[in-house]
Motif scaffolding. Structure first.
Motif, mmCIF file in Angstrom:
data_model
loop_
_atom_site.group_PDB
_atom_site.id
_atom_site.type_symbol
_atom_site.label_atom_id
_atom_site.label_comp_id
_atom_site.label_asym_id
_atom_site.label_seq_id
_atom_site.Cartn_x
_atom_site.Cartn_y
_atom_site.Cartn_z
ATOM 1 N N ALA A 17 61.160 -33.346 14.810
ATOM 2 C CA ALA A 17 62.592 -33.641 14.892
ATOM 3 C C ALA A 17 62.849 -34.788 15.835
ATOM 4 C CB ALA A 17 63.355 -32.396 15.346
ATOM 5 N N VAL A 18 62.140 -34.819 16.962
ATOM 6 C CA VAL A 18 62.304 -35.907 17.916
ATOM 7 C C VAL A 18 61.948 -37.239 17.268
ATOM 8 C CG1 VAL A 18 61.434 -36.909 20.049
ATOM 9 C CG2 VAL A 18 61.930 -34.471 19.945
ATOM 10 N N HIS A 19 60.820 -37.282 16.556
ATOM 11 C CA HIS A 19 60.385 -38.526 15.924
ATOM 12 C C HIS A 19 61.419 -39.004 14.916
ATOM 13 C CE1 HIS A 19 57.710 -41.550 14.237
ATOM 14 N NE2 HIS A 19 58.026 -41.083 13.043
ATOM 15 N N ALA A 20 61.914 -38.082 14.099
ATOM 16 C CA ALA A 20 62.873 -38.466 13.070
ATOM 17 C C ALA A 20 64.146 -39.015 13.670
ATOM 18 C CB ALA A 20 63.194 -37.254 12.182
ATOM 19 N N THR A 48 66.171 -42.418 25.203
ATOM 20 C CA THR A 48 64.932 -42.569 25.977
ATOM 21 C C THR A 48 65.297 -42.815 27.439
ATOM 22 O OG1 THR A 48 64.898 -44.951 25.505
ATOM 23 C CG2 THR A 48 63.607 -43.516 24.056
ATOM 24 N N ASP A 49 64.359 -42.466 28.332
ATOM 25 C CA ASP A 49 64.595 -42.728 29.750
ATOM 26 C C ASP A 49 64.137 -44.143 30.092
ATOM 27 O OD1 ASP A 49 61.816 -42.703 30.060
ATOM 28 O OD2 ASP A 49 61.755 -40.689 30.915
ATOM 29 N N GLY A 50 64.171 -44.477 31.381
ATOM 30 C CA GLY A 50 63.805 -45.818 31.799
ATOM 31 C C GLY A 50 62.379 -46.191 31.493
ATOM 32 N N GLY A 51 61.503 -45.179 31.317
ATOM 33 C CA GLY A 51 60.111 -45.442 31.002
ATOM 34 C C GLY A 51 59.819 -45.421 29.520
ATOM 35 N N GLY A 52 60.848 -45.279 28.692
ATOM 36 C CA GLY A 52 60.665 -45.267 27.248
ATOM 37 C C GLY A 52 60.320 -43.910 26.663
ATOM 38 N N LYS A 53 60.324 -42.865 27.494
ATOM 39 C CA LYS A 53 60.019 -41.525 26.996
ATOM 40 C C LYS A 53 61.289 -40.867 26.453
ATOM 41 C CE LYS A 53 56.294 -40.924 30.370
ATOM 42 N NZ LYS A 53 55.809 -40.140 31.536
ATOM 43 N N PRO A 54 61.164 -40.035 25.419
ATOM 44 C CA PRO A 54 62.349 -39.382 24.861
ATOM 45 C C PRO A 54 63.084 -38.559 25.909
ATOM 46 C CG PRO A 54 60.479 -39.151 23.376
ATOM 47 C CD PRO A 54 59.928 -39.712 24.653
ATOM 48 N N ASP A 55 64.401 -38.623 25.856
ATOM 49 C CA ASP A 55 65.255 -37.840 26.738
ATOM 50 C C ASP A 55 65.785 -36.641 25.957
ATOM 51 O OD1 ASP A 55 68.215 -37.212 27.576
ATOM 52 O OD2 ASP A 55 67.228 -38.002 29.367
ATOM 53 N N VAL A 56 65.470 -35.449 26.413
ATOM 54 C CA VAL A 56 65.789 -34.249 25.646
ATOM 55 C C VAL A 56 67.290 -34.053 25.500
ATOM 56 C CG1 VAL A 56 65.701 -32.679 27.632
ATOM 57 C CG2 VAL A 56 65.199 -31.804 25.348
ATOM 58 N N TYR A 57 68.075 -34.425 26.513
ATOM 59 C CA TYR A 57 69.520 -34.246 26.420
ATOM 60 C C TYR A 57 70.109 -35.162 25.351
ATOM 61 C CZ TYR A 57 68.797 -31.924 30.926
ATOM 62 O OH TYR A 57 68.352 -31.097 31.917
#
Length: 387
Positions: A17-20, A48-57
């Motif tokens: 779901a995150v990828h989509a 995404t956060d400042g490091g490019g990682k997905p942000d769950v919120y």
């Protein structure tokens, strides 16, 4: 809430779901049978956060918004026109938020904005929307938002109101209370209002310590709390630092209970080590018949239960769609419509999955529901009377 935690865990959102949802973040096409012209809303969220990682919120917010668009378009759209979202990633960064807001203001197709998610980004983006686009923040709860002008609205109640419920719960859980607060707009505001509400009830806070979301070691604070005999710790912050603080409290021998606001509801899905933590939530799947119905549809679409972020974004899109359906087809008309929601002589209050919305003169929802539950068994249990 305020800005996200770097490297927030994705345990609350399945990887597929995150990828989509992250793919094609600039524009989410409307789904379903609607045709005609496209009516466009901006969706300003931290994908995404400042490091490019997905942000769950932000990911959960987009899920809720996507479901609303899918349902609206599957039902014929808005007067035969399709609803579409222009999705922009503010990275949860107050420094980036004005640029994101400028991009939406500059787009002549965008009629209004759903977002931002965090208090810090909402506060920084607001002046760019003023006079141009109505913005409907989802979970931004800082009391400062009430003073941002008549183009800014929000779906979640202010921490000045939510803190009263949290303080009332605290007085029944412990008499020697310590506070840990994130040193940002959300944490400072929530801690200040919580402490004030406690004091009005005759209870003084014994310790109050700020932290950064990246703070690795809370043990100096926790050892001081133990020495002072603290039996309840209130955390005004987000789930990742709260998880570290609770875990380290056990290591430090602090046998206190923990209480927090909506920012820590994700602890429910981070393991049994957080069972027993009391948390205030802006939405719960069992809080009402409409919440249960929304939860069933969300599960059918995504294979998981929605949280507050998903529900508030879903409701925000549905409310904006109602404004468009009722004839508000320009940015000025949308703003004028939102001013009347639930007010005498205006449009009806909005009945959403996360409760009833009617706005006061500051754009805040009046008497918006805020529920306390206890983490346990991989979820949050509500008291019988709250269902």
């Amino acid at each position: 809430m305020t800005h996200p935690v770097s490297g927030s865990p994705l345990g609350r959102a399945p990887r597929a779901a995150v990828h989509a949802l992250l793919c094609g973040a600039c524009l989410l096409a409307g789904c379903g049978r609607a045709g005609g012209n496209a009516l466009v809303l901006g969706l300003a969220i931290p994908l995404t956060d400042g490091g490019g990682k997905p942000d769950v919120y932000g990911v959960r917010s987009r899920m809720g918004a996507e479901l609303a668009v899918m349902e609206i378009n599957a039902g014929g759209g808005i007067g035969g026109d399709s609803l579409r979202l222009r999705v922009v990633d503010d990275h949860g960064d107050p420094g980036t938020a004005p640029t994101v807001a400028d991009s939406l203001v500059a787009d002549p197709q965008v009629l209004a904005v759903v977002g931002h998610v965090y208090s810090g980004t909402t506060l920084k983006a607001a002046e760019r929307y003023q006079g141009h686009l109505a913005a409907l923040a989802t979970s931004a709860t800082s009391p400062e938002i009430s003073r941002l002008g008549d183009w800014i609205y929000r779906m979640a109640g202010s921490d000045s109101a939510n803190a009263v419920a949290l303080a009332r719960a605290a007085r029944g859980m412990g008499r020697r209370i310590g506070v840990l607060y994130s040193n940002d707009d959300y944490g400072q505001g929530l801690a200040r209002n919580f402490t004030s509400a406690l004091r009005q009830g005759g209870v003084e806070v014994l310790t109050a310590d700020p932290f950064l979301d990246a703070t690795p070691d809370f043990r100096p604070y926790l050892r001081r709390m133990k020495a002072r005999g603290v039996d309840l710790v209130f955390v005004a912050g987000l789930q990742d630092p709260a998880a570290r603080a609770i875990t380290q409290a056990r290591e430090a021998g602090l046998q206190a209970r923990f209480l927090g606001g909506d920012g820590i509801e994700g602890l429910a899905e981070m393991g049994s080590g957080f069972d027993g933590t009391t948390v205030g939530v802006l939405f719960h799947p069992q809080m009402s018949d409409s919440a249960r119905a929304f939860t069933a549809r969300f599960r059918a679409r995504f294979g998981q239960n929605p949280d507050s972020q998903a529900a508030l974004a879903y409701d925000a899109v549905r409310l904006m769609a109602r404004a468009l359906r009722d004839g508000a087809r320009s940015p000025e008309a949308v703003r004028a419509y939102l001013q009347t929601v639930g007010r005498s002589g205006g449009s009806d209050a909005f009945e959403g999955a996360a409760g009833t919305v009617k706005f006061d003169s500051n754009g805040d929802p009046v008497d918006k529901r805020f529920t306390l539950g206890v983490i346990g068994g991989g979820g949050i249990r509500l008291p019988e009377g709250a269902r």
